[in-house]
Design a protein around this motif. Structure first.
Motif, PDB file in Angstrom:
ATOM      1  N   LEU A  12      45.913  58.785  88.776  1.00 42.03           N
ATOM      2  CA  LEU A  12      45.558  60.181  88.474  1.00 42.03           C
ATOM      3  C   LEU A  12      44.211  60.284  87.765  1.00 42.03           C
ATOM      4  O   LEU A  12      43.672  61.367  87.578  1.00 42.03           O
TER       5      LEU A  12
ATOM      6  N   THR B 242      53.245  63.752  83.838  1.00 46.91           N
ATOM      7  CA  THR B 242      52.805  63.414  85.203  1.00 46.91           C
ATOM      8  C   THR B 242      53.947  62.932  86.087  1.00 46.91           C
ATOM      9  O   THR B 242      53.764  62.762  87.291  1.00 46.91           O
TER      10      THR B 242
ATOM     11  N   GLU C 226      50.684  54.994  87.648  1.00 53.43           N
ATOM     12  CA  GLU C 226      50.657  56.468  87.752  1.00 53.43           C
ATOM     13  C   GLU C 226      49.441  57.097  87.044  1.00 53.43           C
ATOM     14  O   GLU C 226      48.741  57.944  87.599  1.00 53.43           O
TER      15      GLU C 226
ATOM     16  N   CYS D 234      46.247  69.507  80.302  1.00 55.74           N
ATOM     17  CA  CYS D 234      46.473  68.803  81.565  1.00 55.74           C
ATOM     18  C   CYS D 234      46.651  69.774  82.726  1.00 55.74           C
ATOM     19  O   CYS D 234      47.374  70.765  82.630  1.00 55.74           O
TER      20      CYS D 234
ATOM     21  N   CYS E 119      47.468  68.446  85.896  1.00 60.06           N
ATOM     22  CA  CYS E 119      48.101  67.681  86.975  1.00 60.06           C
ATOM     23  C   CYS E 119      49.034  68.627  87.741  1.00 60.06           C
ATOM     24  O   CYS E 119      49.304  69.748  87.305  1.00 60.06           O
TER      25      CYS E 119
END
Ligand code: MLT
Ligand code: MN
Ligand code: ZN
Length: 304
Positions: free
Chosen positions: A232, A274, A228, A19, A21
């Motif tokens: 994303l 996240t 959320e 990830c 993010c």
């Protein structure tokens, strides 16, 4: 009773391996003030000798290494984990059972009949482990408080939660009582109560009652907003559809926690990577501070 948070992260942990993010990238680069977190598990003891492991995370070996009380070394092969309780059959709560296969006797594993079925059919971990230490299944019944014989000083009471069964479960998206549970832990000596529910999708009346009766709630902190993951581009599902009540918005976890007595200790756990609350400098984290809500971290200890 003593509660040790072994892993405060949700499935994937923080940072998650693939990830990028804002949170995962920031914690990897050291540009974000945030603590890394392993996947979802706690250990609880009434006497600080024998421990119940709640959920067996894929990160269990690292978690045991960072909590030496679980390894008292009284014999050549030894552990202070006296029993395992599974609150659902998800990967982040069960895969660690494979890492515990060298145990010298079958593991007393407490879970509902539904979770046992998922771990025997959809994801047959119990069958595979039959070739190693084996599983000594103890049916976890919903309702009345019960004691785990090998763990002194504690009672447990489980209640069904509306959340979601794993993708490999025959009941995925058709929740059945026992797919996910919340557990009240009662200290026999002090009478103090912890309510633990890392996957809580809906605030039903019995859950709310258990939360109001608890001295400390350690509850679902997976996502801040319902959409959320969609915003994303990480998932097509809302938080609620995944079985996790979001923190913000109408009917969200913050509103509920705000209704609890001021004396109740309020802690979020099972935090997805996240979630902006992981960033200690975020406005969302400031809002939690203002509301007296804590964010669990690996190594956190709670004494009740
Ligand atoms: C969940 O809590 O919804 C699951 O653990 C997600 C996952 O691990 O894939
Ligand atoms: Mn999970
Ligand atoms: Zn991430």
């Amino acid at each position: 009773m003593k509660i040790r948070v072994l892993g405060a992260g949700a499935g994937g942990g923080f940072p998650q391996w693939n990830c990028n993010c804002r949170n995962c990238d920031g914690v990897r680069k050291g540009t974000l003030r945030a603590l890394a977190r392993t996947q979802s598990s706690i250990a609880v003891s009434g006497d600080e000798q024998n421990w119940i492991l709640f959920n067996a995370s894929p990160d269990i070996l690292q978690q045991i290494r960072s909590f030496p009380e679980l390894q008292p070394a009284r014999a050549l092969r030894d552990t202070a984990i006296a029993a395992i309780v599974l609150i659902d059959a998800q990967i982040d709560h069960t895969t660690g059972l494979y890492m515990l296969r060298e145990h010298r006797k079958p593991w007393p594993v407490w879970c509902t009949a539904g979770v046992r079925e998922d771990l025997s059919v959809g994801n047959p971990i119990f069958g595979v482990l039959g070739h190693y230490a084996g599983i000594d299944w103890r049916e976890l019944k919903l309702g009345e408080p019960f004691a785990i014989p090998s763990v002194a000083g504690l009672h447990l009471a489980a209640l069904p939660l509306t959340s979601n069964a794993p993708p490999y479960s025959p009941h995925r998206d058709r929740p059945q009582p026992g797919d996910n549970i919340g557990v009240t832990l009662i200290d026999d000596a002090s009478g103090k109560r912890l309510f633990y529910a890392p996957g809580l999708g809906e605030m039903e009346a019995p859950v709310w009652q258990a939360m109001r009766e608890a001295d400390c709630v350690l509850v679902d902190g997976t996502l801040w907003t319902d959409d959320e993951m969609i915003r994303l581009g990480a998932s097509a599902k809302t938080s609620r559809a995944m079985g996790h009540l979001p923190q913000s918005g109408p009917g969200g976890m913050l509103e509920w926690l705000g209704e609890l007595p001021a004396t109740t200790r309020k802690i979020l756990i099972h935090i997805n990577n996240t979630n902006p609350i992981l960033d200690e400098d975020s406005p969302e984290r400031a809002e939690l501070r203002a509301r007296d809500i804590e964010v669990a971290f690996d190594g956190m200890e709670i004494q009740l």
